[in-house]
Scaffold this motif. Structure first.
Motif, PDB file in Angstrom:
ATOM      1  N   ALA A  24       0.882  -1.152   0.054  1.00  0.00           N
ATOM      2  CA  ALA A  24       0.031   0.022  -0.031  1.00  0.00           C
ATOM      3  C   ALA A  24       0.902   1.354  -0.088  1.00  0.00           C
ATOM      4  CB  ALA A  24      -0.815  -0.173   1.186  1.00  0.00           C
ATOM      5  N   HIS A  25       0.371   2.511  -0.654  1.00  0.00           N
ATOM      6  CA  HIS A  25       1.106   3.500  -0.567  1.00  0.00           C
ATOM      7  C   HIS A  25       0.361   4.773   0.048  1.00  0.00           C
ATOM      8  CE1 HIS A  25       2.424   1.242  -4.047  1.00  0.00           C
ATOM      9  NE2 HIS A  25       3.660   1.647  -3.863  1.00  0.00           N
ATOM     10  N   THR A  26       1.364   5.443   0.733  1.00  0.00           N
ATOM     11  CA  THR A  26       0.847   6.784   1.011  1.00  0.00           C
ATOM     12  C   THR A  26       2.028   7.979   0.607  1.00  0.00           C
ATOM     13  OG1 THR A  26       2.068   6.801   3.279  1.00  0.00           O
ATOM     14  CG2 THR A  26      -0.115   6.002   3.298  1.00  0.00           C
ATOM     15  N   HIS A  27       1.367   9.060   0.322  1.00  0.00           N
ATOM     16  CA  HIS A  27       2.360  10.056  -0.388  1.00  0.00           C
ATOM     17  C   HIS A  27       3.017   9.487  -1.656  1.00  0.00           C
ATOM     18  CE1 HIS A  27       1.654  12.453   3.023  1.00  0.00           C
ATOM     19  NE2 HIS A  27       1.834  11.540   3.900  1.00  0.00           N
ATOM     20  N   THR A  28       2.514   8.444  -2.322  1.00  0.00           N
ATOM     21  CA  THR A  28       3.163   7.889  -3.380  1.00  0.00           C
ATOM     22  C   THR A  28       4.371   7.013  -3.237  1.00  0.00           C
ATOM     23  OG1 THR A  28       4.400   9.429  -4.280  1.00  0.00           O
ATOM     24  CG2 THR A  28       1.980   9.201  -5.011  1.00  0.00           C
ATOM     25  N   ARG A  29       4.642   6.597  -1.823  1.00  0.00           N
ATOM     26  CA  ARG A  29       5.537   5.848  -1.390  1.00  0.00           C
ATOM     27  C   ARG A  29       5.197   4.602  -0.600  1.00  0.00           C
ATOM     28  NH1 ARG A  29       7.012   9.804  -3.980  1.00  0.00           N
ATOM     29  NH2 ARG A  29       8.526  11.046  -3.642  1.00  0.00           N
ATOM     30  N   VAL A  30       5.930   3.833  -0.849  1.00  0.00           N
ATOM     31  CA  VAL A  30       5.845   2.468  -0.159  1.00  0.00           C
ATOM     32  C   VAL A  30       5.387   2.533   1.484  1.00  0.00           C
ATOM     33  CG1 VAL A  30       6.339  -0.063   0.752  1.00  0.00           C
ATOM     34  CG2 VAL A  30       6.851   0.770  -1.862  1.00  0.00           C
ATOM     35  N   ALA A  31       4.136   2.068   1.692  1.00  0.00           N
ATOM     36  CA  ALA A  31       3.952   2.225   3.293  1.00  0.00           C
ATOM     37  C   ALA A  31       3.855   1.070   4.245  1.00  0.00           C
ATOM     38  CB  ALA A  31       2.397   2.804   3.235  1.00  0.00           C
ATOM     39  N   GLN A  32       2.862   0.212   4.008  1.00  0.00           N
ATOM     40  CA  GLN A  32       2.742  -1.176   4.504  1.00  0.00           C
ATOM     41  C   GLN A  32       2.125  -2.127   3.669  1.00  0.00           C
ATOM     42  OE1 GLN A  32       0.227   0.740   7.732  1.00  0.00           O
ATOM     43  NE2 GLN A  32       1.099  -0.474   9.039  1.00  0.00           N
ATOM     44  N   PRO A  33       2.258  -3.509   3.778  1.00  0.00           N
ATOM     45  CA  PRO A  33       1.888  -4.517   2.973  1.00  0.00           C
ATOM     46  C   PRO A  33       0.210  -4.728   3.145  1.00  0.00           C
ATOM     47  CG  PRO A  33       3.009  -5.462   5.000  1.00  0.00           C
ATOM     48  CD  PRO A  33       3.186  -3.835   4.871  1.00  0.00           C
ATOM     49  N   ILE A  34      -0.384  -4.858   2.061  1.00  0.00           N
ATOM     50  CA  ILE A  34      -1.651  -5.172   2.227  1.00  0.00           C
ATOM     51  C   ILE A  34      -2.135  -6.482   0.892  1.00  0.00           C
ATOM     52  CG2 ILE A  34      -2.695  -2.841   2.817  1.00  0.00           C
ATOM     53  CD1 ILE A  34      -3.389  -2.596  -0.078  1.00  0.00           C
ATOM     54  N   THR A  35      -3.258  -6.727   0.684  1.00  0.00           N
ATOM     55  CA  THR A  35      -3.536  -7.828  -0.009  1.00  0.00           C
ATOM     56  C   THR A  35      -4.275  -6.997  -1.219  1.00  0.00           C
ATOM     57  OG1 THR A  35      -5.664  -8.521   0.819  1.00  0.00           O
ATOM     58  CG2 THR A  35      -3.359  -9.649   1.354  1.00  0.00           C
ATOM     59  N   ASN A  36      -4.169  -7.551  -2.546  1.00  0.00           N
ATOM     60  CA  ASN A  36      -5.085  -7.081  -3.774  1.00  0.00           C
ATOM     61  C   ASN A  36      -6.337  -7.191  -3.266  1.00  0.00           C
ATOM     62  OD1 ASN A  36      -4.559 -10.097  -3.682  1.00  0.00           O
ATOM     63  ND2 ASN A  36      -5.440 -10.103  -5.885  1.00  0.00           N
ATOM     64  N   LYS A  37      -6.876  -8.132  -2.496  1.00  0.00           N
ATOM     65  CA  LYS A  37      -8.361  -8.404  -2.062  1.00  0.00           C
ATOM     66  C   LYS A  37      -8.585  -6.955  -1.385  1.00  0.00           C
ATOM     67  CE  LYS A  37     -11.638 -11.366   0.157  1.00  0.00           C
ATOM     68  NZ  LYS A  37     -12.280 -10.191   0.857  1.00  0.00           N
ATOM     69  N   PHE A  38      -7.744  -6.823  -0.297  1.00  0.00           N
ATOM     70  CA  PHE A  38      -7.926  -5.511   0.582  1.00  0.00           C
ATOM     71  C   PHE A  38      -8.003  -4.380  -0.386  1.00  0.00           C
ATOM     72  CE2 PHE A  38      -6.672  -2.521   3.882  1.00  0.00           C
ATOM     73  CZ  PHE A  38      -7.599  -2.790   4.766  1.00  0.00           C
ATOM     74  N   TRP A  39      -7.383  -4.183  -1.455  1.00  0.00           N
ATOM     75  CA  TRP A  39      -7.361  -2.969  -2.232  1.00  0.00           C
ATOM     76  C   TRP A  39      -8.771  -2.979  -3.056  1.00  0.00           C
ATOM     77  CZ3 TRP A  39      -7.863  -3.216  -7.729  1.00  0.00           C
ATOM     78  CH2 TRP A  39      -7.906  -1.739  -8.090  1.00  0.00           C
ATOM     79  N   GLY A  40      -9.147  -3.963  -3.375  1.00  0.00           N
ATOM     80  CA  GLY A  40     -10.531  -4.030  -4.066  1.00  0.00           C
ATOM     81  C   GLY A  40     -11.549  -3.924  -3.136  1.00  0.00           C
ATOM     82  N   ASP A  41     -11.611  -4.507  -1.976  1.00  0.00           N
ATOM     83  CA  ASP A  41     -12.616  -4.321  -1.102  1.00  0.00           C
ATOM     84  C   ASP A  41     -12.664  -2.726  -0.677  1.00  0.00           C
ATOM     85  OD1 ASP A  41     -13.235  -6.987  -1.200  1.00  0.00           O
ATOM     86  OD2 ASP A  41     -12.198  -7.658   0.812  1.00  0.00           O
ATOM     87  N   GLY A  42     -11.641  -2.032  -0.721  1.00  0.00           N
ATOM     88  CA  GLY A  42     -11.759  -0.733  -0.245  1.00  0.00           C
ATOM     89  C   GLY A  42     -12.708   0.095  -1.211  1.00  0.00           C
ATOM     90  N   TYR A  43     -12.377  -0.222  -2.405  1.00  0.00           N
ATOM     91  CA  TYR A  43     -13.257   0.536  -3.387  1.00  0.00           C
ATOM     92  C   TYR A  43     -14.584   0.084  -3.375  1.00  0.00           C
ATOM     93  CZ  TYR A  43      -9.300   2.881  -5.511  1.00  0.00           C
ATOM     94  OH  TYR A  43      -8.331   3.968  -5.624  1.00  0.00           O
ATOM     95  N   SER A  44     -14.795  -1.150  -3.220  1.00  0.00           N
ATOM     96  CA  SER A  44     -16.148  -2.041  -3.331  1.00  0.00           C
ATOM     97  C   SER A  44     -16.887  -1.333  -2.201  1.00  0.00           C
ATOM     98  CB  SER A  44     -16.004  -3.442  -3.012  1.00  0.00           C
ATOM     99  OG  SER A  44     -17.473  -4.048  -3.114  1.00  0.00           O
ATOM    100  N   VAL A  45     -16.513  -0.949  -0.946  1.00  0.00           N
ATOM    101  CA  VAL A  45     -16.971  -0.302   0.176  1.00  0.00           C
ATOM    102  C   VAL A  45     -17.496   0.824  -0.127  1.00  0.00           C
ATOM    103  CG1 VAL A  45     -16.704   0.483   2.692  1.00  0.00           C
ATOM    104  CG2 VAL A  45     -16.142  -1.746   1.822  1.00  0.00           C
TER     105      VAL A  45
END
Length: 403
Positions: free
Chosen positions: A150-171
């Motif tokens: 995952a990124h904050t300020h376009t820099r690497v931040a913390q590890p997540i999963t692609n599912k978590f990324w998709g779920d964020g938009y789905s919510v």
């Protein structure tokens, strides 16, 4: 002209074109709704004995014939007749002289209000369907679980999963669905009977018309009903703007993630260059970003149109139709394109691990671990930060320390 009694001169042709040439094209989306509204209105007039039984029967026959002619392409709108309402009335009157009675206890002011509500009801349902389809695509892309940064300020931040990324938009899209459902309740009220602005002296039955057209209730104040034209359209375009915002962010994510090699975009959803043989460009995603700006512009235009209109009906609000319809079409096409692309993206697991390691994405996990073991978090933060600096100099990664 159907309203020519007050005039001694016909309007100039260029005036009619200025008023109606663009409007008549927009009104093509309202023809079926206008005819269905007229059918309900005529049935109500017959029920209330305002029309005779034979008049009601002939008008319903003519309106149903006209509806079939529209569906088969035989009925065309004439810009010289200003709008969909007058086109329908003239066409019906050619089939039966009782067409001249069809407009009893009705104004084009509440008629266009009705047509737009029927249109918006259907399009709200359509938008919800497109949103749910995109949610399904986001769910499918997350089935093959991949650890990604995952990124904050376009820099690497913390590890997540692609599912978590998709779920964020789905919510986020679920919130848009809720907004549309709430809007549907405000749209789903019968405006017929408001007439020009102050109702009518005819003994009409608005509840009956509402029932025929599937409305939950009727609008109570005719002045507000007519004066607030453009308000529901603005609310619809506002929700479209929020949807478009998320679609633009997804597009930007995918463009950037494909650039750094974290995902591979489907080739059939890219285009090439006329001069550079090496190029594979994410044009559809870029256009989603660009068209979001058009939706924003439509919202601003709608609010600007509404802000200076005095109480009552004003021709300014004619412009609201095109803005609302354009926004709906843009968002539907962008939702569909996004859903098609997302379900086909391929995550690069090797690159994802590389970016997680190079960005020291697990630093916070290590700091939390130290804090859980008794160290203050601020001290743990300092200790891990110093470790990251040391490892960077040595060309090593946190993974080496965590083994």
């Amino acid at each position: 002209m159907l309203w020519g009694g007050r005039f001694s001169k016909d309007p100039k042709k260029n005036v009619l074109l200025f008023n109606s040439a663009e409007n008549i094209l927009v009104d093509e989306k309202l023809v079926e709704y206008d005819i269905l509204g007229s059918i309900a209105h005529v049935k109500m007039l017959g029920k209330q004995k305002i029309l005779k039984a034979e008049e009601t029967e002939e008008l319903l026959r003519a309106l149903n014939e006209l509806l079939q002619e529209w569906k088969t392409g035989k009925f065309k709108l004439d810009p010289n007749l200003e709008d969909v309402h007058m086109n329908v009335e003239v066409a019906v009157t050619k089939k039966t002289p009782h067409g001249k009675k069809m407009h009893t206890a009705r104004s084009r002011n509440d008629q266009v209000n009705l047509d737009l509500r029927l249109y918006m009801r259907d399009e709200i349902k359509n938008l919800i369907g497109f949103l749910k389809n995109l949610q399904k695509s986001l769910e499918i892309q997350g089935k093959l679980k991949v650890d990604i940064p995952a990124h904050t300020h376009t820099r690497v931040a913390q590890p997540i999963t692609n599912k978590f990324w998709g779920d964020g938009y789905s919510v986020s899209f679920e919130k848009d669905i809720e907004r549309l459902e709430q809007l549907y309740k405000r749209v789903n009220k019968n405006p017929l009977g408001a007439c020009a602005i102050s109702g009518t002296s005819w003994n009409i039955d608005r509840d009956y018309t509402a029932k025929l057209l599937g409305f939950d209730s009727v609008e109570e104040n005719s002045l507000e009903t007519i004066s607030s034209r453009g308000e529901l359209e603005s609310e619809l375009v506002f929700v479209c703007s929020l949807v478009a915002t998320q679609l633009s962010r997804i597009a930007e994510d995918l463009i950037w993630l494909s650039y750094v090699g974290l995902i591979e975009l489907p080739e059939e959803y890219c285009t090439g260059s006329s001069i550079m043989p090496n190029k594979m460009n994410p044009d559809p995603l870029e256009l989603i970003r660009g068209r979001t700006g058009r939706v924003y512009g439509n919202l601003l235009a709608l609010l600007t149109i509404m802000k200076a209109t005095p109480t009552g009906h004003n021709a300014d609000t004619q412009e609201t139709k095109r803005l609302a319809m354009d926004s709906v079409e843009i968002v539907k096409s962008c939702l569909q394109m996004s859903a098609e692309i997302i379900v086909l993206i391929k995550w690069n697991q090797k690159k994802a691990k590389e970016l997680i390691d190079q960005g020291y994405a697990k630093a916070t996990l290590l700091a939390d671990k130290l804090a859980m073991e008794g160290m203050s978090f601020r001290e743990a933060h300092e200790k891990v930060g110093s470790l990251v600096k040391k490892l960077q100099k040595e060309g090593k990664y946190l993974e080496d320390e965590l083994k």
